[in-house]
Design an enzyme around this catalytic site. Structure first.
Site, PDB file in Angstrom:
ATOM      1  CG  HIS A 129      -2.091   0.722   1.705  1.00 49.32           C
ATOM      2  ND1 HIS A 129      -1.281   1.883   1.946  1.00 49.32           N
ATOM      3  CD2 HIS A 129      -3.388   0.960   0.869  1.00 49.32           C
ATOM      4  CE1 HIS A 129      -2.837   3.040   1.667  1.00 49.32           C
ATOM      5  NE2 HIS A 129      -3.499   2.594   2.263  1.00 49.32           N
ATOM      6  CG  ASP A 206       0.303  -2.291   5.843  1.00 47.41           C
ATOM      7  OD1 ASP A 206      -0.473  -2.464   7.166  1.00 47.41           O
ATOM      8  OD2 ASP A 206       0.444  -1.764   5.054  1.00 47.41           O
ATOM      9  CD  GLN A 209      -7.594  -4.125   4.561  1.00 47.63           C
ATOM     10  OE1 GLN A 209      -8.583  -4.594   4.934  1.00 47.63           O
ATOM     11  NE2 GLN A 209      -7.412  -2.303   4.009  1.00 47.63           N
ATOM     12  CE  LYS A 232      -6.959  -0.040   6.611  1.00 45.15           C
ATOM     13  NZ  LYS A 232      -7.780   0.817   5.958  1.00 45.15           N
ATOM     14  CB  CYS A 371      -4.131   3.924  -1.676  1.00 46.18           C
ATOM     15  SG  CYS A 371      -5.357   4.830  -1.260  1.00 46.18           S
TER      16      CYS A 371
HETATM   17  N1  C6P Z   1      -6.451   0.995   3.068  1.00 49.37           N
HETATM   18  C1  C6P Z   1      -8.633   0.564   1.400  1.00 49.37           C
HETATM   19  O1  C6P Z   1      -9.644   1.244   1.566  1.00 49.37           O
HETATM   20  P1  C6P Z   1      -4.256   3.766   7.672  1.00 49.37           P
HETATM   21  O2  C6P Z   1      -5.201   4.708   5.951  1.00 49.37           O
HETATM   22  O3  C6P Z   1      -3.452   4.892   8.007  1.00 49.37           O
HETATM   23  O4  C6P Z   1      -6.077   3.624   8.074  1.00 49.37           O
HETATM   24  O5  C6P Z   1      -4.623   2.854   6.226  1.00 49.37           O
HETATM   25  C2  C6P Z   1      -3.354   2.208   5.449  1.00 49.37           C
HETATM   26  C3  C6P Z   1      -2.881   1.106   4.875  1.00 49.37           C
HETATM   27  C4  C6P Z   1      -1.352   0.978   5.209  1.00 49.37           C
HETATM   28  N2  C6P Z   1      -1.178  -0.512   4.063  1.00 49.37           N
HETATM   29  C5  C6P Z   1      -2.514  -1.350   3.938  1.00 49.37           C
HETATM   30  C6  C6P Z   1      -2.620  -2.758   4.162  1.00 49.37           C
HETATM   31  C7  C6P Z   1      -3.471  -0.425   3.886  1.00 49.37           C
HETATM   32  O6  C6P Z   1      -5.122  -1.479   3.147  1.00 49.37           O
HETATM   33  C8  C6P Z   1      -3.938   0.673   3.919  1.00 49.37           C
HETATM   34  C9  C6P Z   1      -5.692   1.459   4.186  1.00 49.37           C
HETATM   35  C10 C6P Z   1      -7.574   1.049   3.312  1.00 49.37           C
HETATM   36  O7  C6P Z   1      -7.960  -0.171   1.298  1.00 49.37           O
HETATM   37  C11 C6P Z   1      -7.193   2.543   2.425  1.00 49.37           C
HETATM   38  S1  C6P Z   1      -6.204   3.546   1.185  1.00 49.37           S
END
Ligand code: C6P
Length: 414
Positions: A129, A206, A209, A232, A371
């Protein structure tokens, strides 16, 4: 009753816990399939924060009055709850950040400034991401490190052979997405961790998810850093976690500076607070911390193993259906023990049009590049629809999605 998964009766009860699932969208029952972007909140999480605001609201670590004491205790207990949930040794390894993005930035900025020099190498994957890519691009330009990327093999999973050739003595850190927000793929961390360990490199995961869906134990994973977001996993926005091994966090300089992260300050300099507060500058999201704590209570009361098993059932069901529809182009999803996250398109229909029409059926999906532009480019994917499921979703909802997809296809291909 299948103890290993969730029963229909339980799902019904779970759905009752989420007030938003009673909403009508364009006259239809809401079918919320945008869980990879953010999840809905159970009553208990909403009420816990409301209760805090009504009864205990005060800043933490600053006052000795009763409210200050209560707020501080709850804030620190939330750290302990997260530590226990992910199997960390203590709350000293649990840094509260705004979200996974901030946790990943913390590592890239703080750890790199202490441990990296020009020509050192950081190995990432093509699946990252932007949150675990852009900070490293910045570090490349700032420090002069080199970045390398593990790509996918012909089976569409991370190419571990290539990883072996990319991870060398020059590698100082391996950064990997635990579960892809685009393909639903869950990466096996162990072989990458071993490759990293063999050359003395650190490993950063990371977990944005993975933590909401699969049982995670950082002690068993034996990684150095792990980042995730509360929103999430049924909790509120504005709070996330960076797990870091204590000895590493001790050696790293602060990321953000200001109130609460210091021990002493003079006009000549400052010393730092103990972990994890060295990394928690300014007034933190203490209201949200109580919500995060309650979200974990909710997940634990059901059990992560059972949640994952139920989602795997959904995953297989949705995969078989989407895969059998000749008007659907499904991208890169591997059936099996992966997340119920599907990127696809309806042939001949732009994903934004399709998402707009699905909304008319009350169905919320995401459309776009998710993203993860390098992955999309690598797989020759343009924008896609993405349906992502969670514990409160059902096969009946999936069926309604399939019917709506066919109607949209027919509408555009008359
Ligand atoms: N993906 C999606 O719709 P944040 O925004 O900091 O809570 O998470 C960032 C992030 C980091 N790693 C992964 C694998 C992610 O999927 C995400 C967030 C969302 O896929 C928003 S772009």
């Amino acid at each position: 009753m299948d103890e290993k998964s969730l029963t229909d009766e339980e799902i019904k009860k779970i759905r009752e816990d989420f007030p938003i699932l009673k909403r009508k969208i364009n006259g239809e029952d809401l079918i919320y399939l945008d869980n990879a972007a953010t999840t809905q909140k159970p009553k208990s999480v909403i009420e816990r924060m409301e209760n805090f605001l009504k009864n205990s609201n005060a800043n933490i670590h600053r006052a000795i009055h009763t409210l200050g004491y209560e707020a501080t205790t709850m804030y620190e207990n939330a750290h302990k709850k997260v530590a226990n949930f992910i199997g960390a040794k203590s709350m000293k390894e649990i840094v509260f950040v705004r979200n996974a993005t901030e946790g990943l930035n913390l590592v890239a900025h703080s750890w790199s400034s202490r441990f990296l020099k020009p020509s050192d190498e950081v190995v990432l994957t093509i699946m990252e991401h932007h949150s675990n890519l852009v900070p490293w691009l910045i570090m490349r330009d700032k420090i002069g490190i080199n970045l390398k990327f593990i790509k996918l093999n012909k089976d569409g999973v991370l190419d571990l052979k290539e990883a072996e050739s990319l991870i060398t003595k020059k590698t100082k850190l391996v950064g990997v997405i635990h579960a892809s927000n685009v393909l639903g793929l869950i990466n096996d961390i162990k072989p990458l961790r071993e490759m990293a360990r063999n050359v003395g490199a650190k490993i950063l995961v990371d977990g944005a998810q993975s933590l909401p869906h699969i049982p995670v134990n950082v002690k068993e994973l034996d990684v150095d850093f792990f980042a995730a977001s509360s929103h999430k996993m049924l909790g509120p926005t504005g709070i996330g976690v960076l797990y870091g091994k204590r000895e590493l966090l001790e050696e790293m300089p602060p990321f953000l500076t200001g109130g609460d992260m210091i021990s002493t300050v003079t006009l000549q300099g400052a010393t730092w607070n103990e972990l994890p507060f060295k990394f928690e500058a300014g007034t933190p999201a203490f209201v949200e911390a109580t919500g995060f704590d309650e979200a974990i209570n909710y997940l634990e009361s059901i059990g992560m193993e059972r949640i994952f098993n139920y989602e795997k059932e959904l995953e297989r069901y949705v995969y078989e259906n989407l895969n059998s529809m000749d008007f659907i182009e499904l991208y890169g999803h591997k059936a099996g023990d992966n997340l119920a996250v599907f990127s696809f398109n309806i042939k001949g229909v732009h994903p934004h049009d399709a998402a707009n029409l699905l909304d008319k059926f009350g169905i919320a999906v995401r459309s776009g590049n998710h993203c993860a532009q390098p992955l999309m480019n690598y797989l020759n994917m343009d924008n896609t629809l993405r349906a992502s499921f969670y514990l409160y979703n059902t096969k009946e909802e999936a069926q309604k999605l399939f019917v709506a997809l066919e109607k949209i296809y027919k509408l555009f291909n008359r």
